[in-house]
Design an enzyme around this catalytic site. Structure first.
Site: not given
Ligand code: BGC
Length: 756
Positions: A284-288
């Protein structure tokens, strides 16, 4: 006869060898799959979820919390830890003190170099040189690997046609083909031929997909991209990266057609796994994952974890929705263990391929030193080839050092070791930077007086206080070189701009310098295409340098003084005014294409003219329909002439390969590189096709008077596109082809694809 027998033997041998190779690969793959399956069979649910979890490092510390999580097998990957001793200790705990001893992936944004900083990726794209881009990624991999990093979050291959978007700096520009070729080169550079070889690191193609189309260039924003456009433009570079063997992908933050990428089954399942057969994993992307609920596609973290894992996100970055909820989701029967096994298998495959089970540790002494002479040379060559000469009136450049008595060097970016590095340079070292001012001084030596005036505190300053001194210096000099642009913080993530003019009072500075009557050479460093309409007539020469990295100074000095001619070409269109955005070369024709015949500028329309008495065309009354500089554009110190374009056969069968060729001649008096570009247009198709598409490019060096016949080989696959039914097709019919030095090349030929 003998020759025939020999070639027959070679042919048979090559078949035999390729069967052997395939068999070898197959048995390697089977062995890998066996190892993955055996390990999976021994894992508890908690350990599986652990592999799917990535946490941020603790700035060189091995905290008790981190150590106990590692011992419990709760972490599969750590990002942003680059202290090699710490990394080795973290690996040791994971390998020696956890039940199954699974080593860690250590991720880092190695975006354009590590300690040695290369030009921003957009600048690298201007080199149109995959070999050099590959070398740069290789060099960055070696430097990062010596700190224990085994996974980079690069290349970023988001096609972007919006210079307002701050992250265009990290991308390779507006074109899917250029993106694909250079993105694949980066993957090869990072990963080498064998990920297990020390010094190679896993690459991550990001952000899958569509991020570059964020509305209005605002970061993280919505994208609405029709499927054939998505497939024909935005997905193409990702397919090229997957074909190049990229180990991992990162999902985008953005919402794609109503479903955020992080929960987008169409992308992760249908396209990536089912159609492309991708075997690695997606992070995932950061906290996505957490943000799925902020998007409004899920109600809470549990539902977000469900949506992401179902879509096919193998690993969660920074947040803990998987750690907190996957067990519960399994217990509730809302997901099946086979899905979790599939997600974990993707991660383990990459860990095995990296050879981490055999050797999880890093010994920096076995890898080349950071910022060694070879690395600096690569950075210098890349910076050199990224420089784009936009204007050069009356051959102002190159400056003849022998004839200069004094030179005024002006501007906030002439001597700023930090700003020239650009965005995303966590590990870069400004103290290594060679600034333009230093390089100019070094080049000119004692004989020429170099008078430096900063004139503005930063690129954003509004004060004009320093102008007087700058103008005085300009008056006293034979020529003025002014370094303008954007500080690095004005581009990159979250740093989008609505106005892409030179910020602060830089345009006024140029106007003031103009008054000196001396030749004014502007060198612009920036993280995006800028609108330069307000300075272009005020300068004698204009060199666009992007953020050129550690060795920007010497590269710029080489071009200013003609040690090397400039050879970069624009990887993205430079609009005349920001209101033209999106403006890109591969646009559709429309039913009413603009032309000199139908265009009227608003100043030429009489008052109260009837609405319909003027041309009907797709243009802006105030800005026309052309950009300031088109994709592929860039001047040299010489002139290249193109002639004799031809196609190997006028009628091409649907499965035949063919060539398009032209003669390019250096018609000037300086040896120089040219980036020869091939564009094609499919005249009639079942969905409308762009008016031109880049299909090939070659960089070559020609001496004065020398000519070369440049040949591009194409096959029907190169003409394929996704049509109305979303399958990849090549249609028979007529095509135009152009060969030239920019996307406005006018040397054209036509060929026909036929069912024979
Ligand atoms: C960016 C990614 C990056 C990640 C880790 C995110 O904010 O969008 O491109 O790889 O942070 O630093």
């Amino acid at each position: 006869m003998k020759q025939q027998a020999a070639s027959c033997l070679i042919y048979l041998l090559s078949i035999f060898m390729s069967t052997e190779l395939t068999a070898g690969n197959q048995s390697q793959e089977a062995a890998l799959e066996r190892r993955v399956a055996e390990l999976l069979a021994r894992m508890t649910v908690a350990e599986k979820i652990g592999q799917m979890s990535q946490v941020n490092g603790a700035d060189g510390a091995v905290t008790d919390e981190l150590a106990s999580a590692l011992r419990a097998g709760k972490i599969g990957s750590i990002l942003n830890e680059v202290n090699v001793d710490t990394v080795n200790e973290l690996q040791r705990i994971a390998v020696e003190e956890s039940r199954l001893g699974i080593p860690l992936l250590i991720g880092r944004d190695v975006i354009h170099g590590f300690r040695t900083v290369l030009p921003i990726p957009l600048g690298q794209a201007a080199s149109f040189n995959p070999g050099l881009v590959e070398k740069g990624a290789r060099m960055a991999a070696l430097e990062a690997a010596s700190r224990g990093v085994n996974w980079t979050f690069a290349p970023m291959i988001d096609v972007s046609r919006d210079p307002r978007w701050g992250r265009i700096a990290e991308s390779l520009g507006e074109d899917p083909y250029l993106h694909g070729v250079l993105g694949a080169a980066m993957v090869r550079g990072f990963q080498g031929d064998d990920l297990a070889v020390p010094g190679t690191i896993a690459a991550c193609a990001k952000h899958f997909a569509g991020y570059g189309a964020s509305e209005s260039g605002r970061d993280y924003n919505t994208t609405n991209i029709p499927e054939h456009e998505l497939r024909n433009v935005y997905l193409r570079p990702f397919k090229a990266a997957v074909d190049a063997g990229v180990a991992t992908l990162m999902a985008s933050f953005s919402d794609l057609n109503g479903v955020p990428a992080t929960a987008n089954e169409f992308l992760m399942r249908q396209v990536l796994r089912d159609e492309w057969g991708f075997q690695g994993f997606v992070v995932s992307d950061w906290a996505s994952i957490e943000q799925l609920s902020v998007h409004g596609i899920t109600a809470n973290d549990r539902e977000a974890a469900l949506a992401a894992v179902t879509a096919g996100i193998n690993m969660e970055m920074a947040t803990t929705t998987y750690a907190d909820h996957v067990t519960g989701l399994l217990e509730e029967g809302r997901i099946d263990m086979t899905l979790i096994d599939e997600m974990v298998a993707g991660i383990l495959r990459v860990k095995f391929a990296l050879g981490l089970f055999e050797n999880p540790y890093t010994d920096p002494s076995t890898l080349p030193a950071m910022a060694n002479a070879e690395h600096l040379a690569i950075a210098r060559e890349t910076a050199l080839q990224s420089l784009v000469l936009l204007e050069n009136r009356d051959r102002t450049l190159p400056l003849d050092a022998g004839k200069l008595g004094s030179l005024a060097v002006i501007g906030p970016l002439a001597d700023d070791p930090y700003e020239q590095l650009g965005t995303w340079i966590f590990d870069g070292d400004p103290s290594l930077s060679q600034t333009p001012l230093n390089a100019i001084r070094q080049h000119l030596g004692e004989r020429v007086e170099v008078n430096y005036v900063k004139a503005m505190e930063t690129s954003r300053s509004r004060s004009t206080e320093g102008f007087e001194k700058a103008v005085r210096a300009a008056r006293a000099a034979d020529a003025v070189v002014v370094f303008l642009g954007e500080e690095s913080i004005l581009s990159g993530e979250t740093h989008s701009r609505a106005d892409i003019n030179l910020p602060g009072s830089q345009a006024e500075l140029i106007a003031a310098l103009r008054e000196s009557g001396k030749p004014v050479i502007a060198v612009v460093m920036a993280g995006r295409p800028l609108t330069l309409g307000n300075i272009v007539d005020q300068v004698d020469a204009l060199l666009f340098a992007w953020h050129p990295g550690t060795m920007g100074g010497p590269a710029i000095a080489d071009v200013l003084f003609g040690v090397e001619p400039p050879s970069g070409k624009l990887p993205a269109t430079f609009p005349l005014v920001v209101g033209q955005v999106p403006i890109y070369y591969a646009h559709k024709n429309t039913g009413r294409p603009p032309s000199p015949e139908n265009f009227t500028h608003m100043d030429d329309i009489p008052v109260r003219a009837p609405q319909y008495s003027w041309g009907f065309g797709s243009f802006h009354l105030d800005a026309g329909y052309k950009p300031l500089y088109e994709f592929g554009y860039g001047l040299s110190y010489t002139r290249f002439e193109y002639s004799d374009i031809e196609v190997s056969h006028a009628e091409i069968g649907m499965d035949e390969r063919f060539t398009v060729q032209a003669v390019v001649r250096n018609a000037g008096d300086v040896a120089a590189d040219e980036v020869v570009q091939l564009y094609v247009r499919d005249l009639v198709a079942n969905v409308t096709r762009p008016v031109k598409e880049l299909k090939g490019f070659q960089r070559l060096r020609l001496k004065p008077g020398e000519e070369s016949r440049v040949s591009f080989e194409l096959g029907p696959d190169d003409l394929a596109f996704y049509g109305r039914d979303m399958t990849l097709i090549t249609e028979p019919g007529e095509f135009d082809a152009w060969i030239g030095g920019s996307s406005e090349a006018d040397l054209r030929t036509r060929f026909r694809l036929v069912r024979k």
